[in-house]
Design a protein around this motif. Structure first.
Motif, PDB file in Angstrom:
ATOM      1  N   ARG A   1     -17.725  -5.022  37.582  1.00 51.70           N
ATOM      2  CA  ARG A   1     -18.729  -3.965  37.766  1.00 51.70           C
ATOM      3  C   ARG A   1     -19.851  -4.130  36.740  1.00 51.70           C
ATOM      4  O   ARG A   1     -21.015  -3.908  37.037  1.00 51.70           O
ATOM      5  N   ARG A   2     -19.465  -4.523  35.509  1.00 56.70           N
ATOM      6  CA  ARG A   2     -20.483  -4.664  34.463  1.00 56.70           C
ATOM      7  C   ARG A   2     -20.060  -5.701  33.427  1.00 56.70           C
ATOM      8  O   ARG A   2     -18.874  -5.985  33.254  1.00 56.70           O
ATOM      9  N   VAL A   3     -21.084  -6.220  32.731  1.00 62.46           N
ATOM     10  CA  VAL A   3     -20.882  -7.150  31.616  1.00 62.46           C
ATOM     11  C   VAL A   3     -21.622  -6.566  30.416  1.00 62.46           C
ATOM     12  O   VAL A   3     -22.806  -6.244  30.508  1.00 62.46           O
ATOM     13  N   ILE A   4     -20.893  -6.417  29.313  1.00 60.86           N
ATOM     14  CA  ILE A   4     -21.485  -5.890  28.083  1.00 60.86           C
ATOM     15  C   ILE A   4     -21.818  -7.052  27.154  1.00 60.86           C
ATOM     16  O   ILE A   4     -20.946  -7.854  26.806  1.00 60.86           O
ATOM     17  N   PHE A   5     -23.081  -7.131  26.765  1.00 64.59           N
ATOM     18  CA  PHE A   5     -23.545  -8.117  25.799  1.00 64.59           C
ATOM     19  C   PHE A   5     -23.571  -7.428  24.438  1.00 64.59           C
ATOM     20  O   PHE A   5     -24.446  -6.606  24.175  1.00 64.59           O
ATOM     21  N   ASN A   6     -22.576  -7.725  23.603  1.00 68.40           N
ATOM     22  CA  ASN A   6     -22.490  -7.120  22.279  1.00 68.40           C
ATOM     23  C   ASN A   6     -23.572  -7.703  21.372  1.00 68.40           C
ATOM     24  O   ASN A   6     -24.139  -8.762  21.674  1.00 68.40           O
TER      25      ASN A   6
ATOM     26  N   ASN B   1     -26.875  -4.262  27.126  1.00 73.76           N
ATOM     27  CA  ASN B   1     -26.929  -4.707  25.738  1.00 73.76           C
ATOM     28  C   ASN B   1     -26.412  -3.530  24.924  1.00 73.76           C
ATOM     29  O   ASN B   1     -27.105  -2.534  24.745  1.00 73.76           O
ATOM     30  N   ALA B   2     -25.163  -3.627  24.482  1.00 71.21           N
ATOM     31  CA  ALA B   2     -24.533  -2.502  23.794  1.00 71.21           C
ATOM     32  C   ALA B   2     -23.384  -3.017  22.944  1.00 71.21           C
ATOM     33  O   ALA B   2     -22.991  -4.175  23.052  1.00 71.21           O
ATOM     34  N   CYS B   3     -22.841  -2.145  22.132  1.00 72.09           N
ATOM     35  CA  CYS B   3     -21.690  -2.475  21.301  1.00 72.09           C
ATOM     36  C   CYS B   3     -20.464  -1.771  21.887  1.00 72.09           C
ATOM     37  O   CYS B   3     -20.422  -0.536  21.941  1.00 72.09           O
ATOM     38  N   THR B   4     -19.497  -2.556  22.307  1.00 66.51           N
ATOM     39  CA  THR B   4     -18.275  -1.998  22.894  1.00 66.51           C
ATOM     40  C   THR B   4     -17.618  -1.001  21.945  1.00 66.51           C
ATOM     41  O   THR B   4     -17.169   0.061  22.370  1.00 66.51           O
ATOM     42  N   LEU B   5     -17.574  -1.320  20.654  1.00 67.31           N
ATOM     43  CA  LEU B   5     -16.950  -0.430  19.671  1.00 67.31           C
ATOM     44  C   LEU B   5     -17.647   0.923  19.605  1.00 67.31           C
ATOM     45  O   LEU B   5     -16.994   1.964  19.544  1.00 67.31           O
ATOM     46  N   VAL B   6     -18.981   0.900  19.656  1.00 65.34           N
ATOM     47  CA  VAL B   6     -19.749   2.154  19.616  1.00 65.34           C
ATOM     48  C   VAL B   6     -19.542   2.925  20.920  1.00 65.34           C
ATOM     49  O   VAL B   6     -19.326   4.144  20.899  1.00 65.34           O
ATOM     50  N   LEU B   7     -19.568   2.243  22.052  1.00 72.33           N
ATOM     51  CA  LEU B   7     -19.347   2.903  23.344  1.00 72.33           C
ATOM     52  C   LEU B   7     -17.988   3.601  23.365  1.00 72.33           C
ATOM     53  O   LEU B   7     -17.864   4.731  23.824  1.00 72.33           O
ATOM     54  N   LEU B   8     -16.969   2.919  22.859  1.00 69.88           N
ATOM     55  CA  LEU B   8     -15.625   3.511  22.823  1.00 69.88           C
ATOM     56  C   LEU B   8     -15.562   4.696  21.867  1.00 69.88           C
ATOM     57  O   LEU B   8     -15.014   5.736  22.182  1.00 69.88           O
ATOM     58  N   ALA B   9     -16.165   4.534  20.678  1.00 75.62           N
ATOM     59  CA  ALA B   9     -16.113   5.578  19.655  1.00 75.62           C
ATOM     60  C   ALA B   9     -16.853   6.845  20.082  1.00 75.62           C
ATOM     61  O   ALA B   9     -16.508   7.950  19.638  1.00 75.62           O
ATOM     62  N   THR B  10     -17.853   6.681  20.953  1.00 77.40           N
ATOM     63  CA  THR B  10     -18.654   7.838  21.392  1.00 77.40           C
ATOM     64  C   THR B  10     -18.291   8.265  22.820  1.00 77.40           C
ATOM     65  O   THR B  10     -19.052   9.009  23.451  1.00 77.40           O
ATOM     66  N   ASP B  11     -17.164   7.779  23.327  1.00 78.56           N
ATOM     67  CA  ASP B  11     -16.683   8.120  24.673  1.00 78.56           C
ATOM     68  C   ASP B  11     -17.711   7.846  25.768  1.00 78.56           C
ATOM     69  O   ASP B  11     -17.807   8.582  26.738  1.00 78.56           O
ATOM     70  N   GLN B  12     -18.466   6.771  25.610  1.00 77.11           N
ATOM     71  CA  GLN B  12     -19.438   6.371  26.637  1.00 77.11           C
ATOM     72  C   GLN B  12     -18.973   5.132  27.378  1.00 77.11           C
ATOM     73  O   GLN B  12     -19.713   4.587  28.207  1.00 77.11           O
ATOM     74  N   TYR B  13     -17.773   4.647  27.077  1.00 82.90           N
ATOM     75  CA  TYR B  13     -17.272   3.427  27.692  1.00 82.90           C
ATOM     76  C   TYR B  13     -16.906   3.696  29.143  1.00 82.90           C
ATOM     77  O   TYR B  13     -17.152   2.954  30.010  1.00 82.90           O
TER      78      TYR B  13
END
Length: 120
Positions: A82-87, A108-120
């Motif tokens: 569905r998507r590819v995250i470019f850290n 273009n995002a940080c997986t760790l930040v997305l997870l920490a902010t419940d945006q993953y």
């Protein structure tokens, strides 16, 4: 179990962001597949050196630099996540354009930040 995530650039080394991402994904209840240069293990995740493009994967998160991404272009399009995250540090406009053309969302995002902010 939440959707499957493929971590490309997976590593057993605790200082690597791919390693931190695997831990964070597991902590949030995600099903994780690790793909790396060397076989290994991070918690319950076996790091494989090859995976099939027939996998059902929701998200691919990249931890490899753009020069190494060239080898994965066809694989990613065939995988059709569905998507590819470019850290940070993995941004690649050429690959993103090819994935966008194939109907795959790119971020273009940080997986760790997305997870920490419940945006993953």
């Amino acid at each position: 179990m939440k959707n499957k995530t493929l971590v490309i650039g997976a590593s057993e080394h605790p200082a690597r962001y791919a390693n931190k991402a695997i831990h964070a994904l597991l902590q949030k209840g995600h099903d994780v597949i690790g793909l790396g240069k060397q076989k290994g293990q991070v918690e319950s995740v076996e790091i494989q050196t090859e995976v099939s493009a027939n996998l059902k994967v929701d998200t691919v998160t990249l931890y490899i630099n753009p020069q190494h991404q060239k080898h994965y272009t066809t694989f990613l399009i065939e995988l059709n996540p569905r998507r590819v995250i470019f850290n940070p540090g993995t941004e690649n406009p050429d690959l993103q354009h090819q994935l966008d053309k194939a109907g795959i969302e790119t971020l273009n995002a940080c997986t760790l930040v997305l997870l920490a902010t419940d945006q993953y």
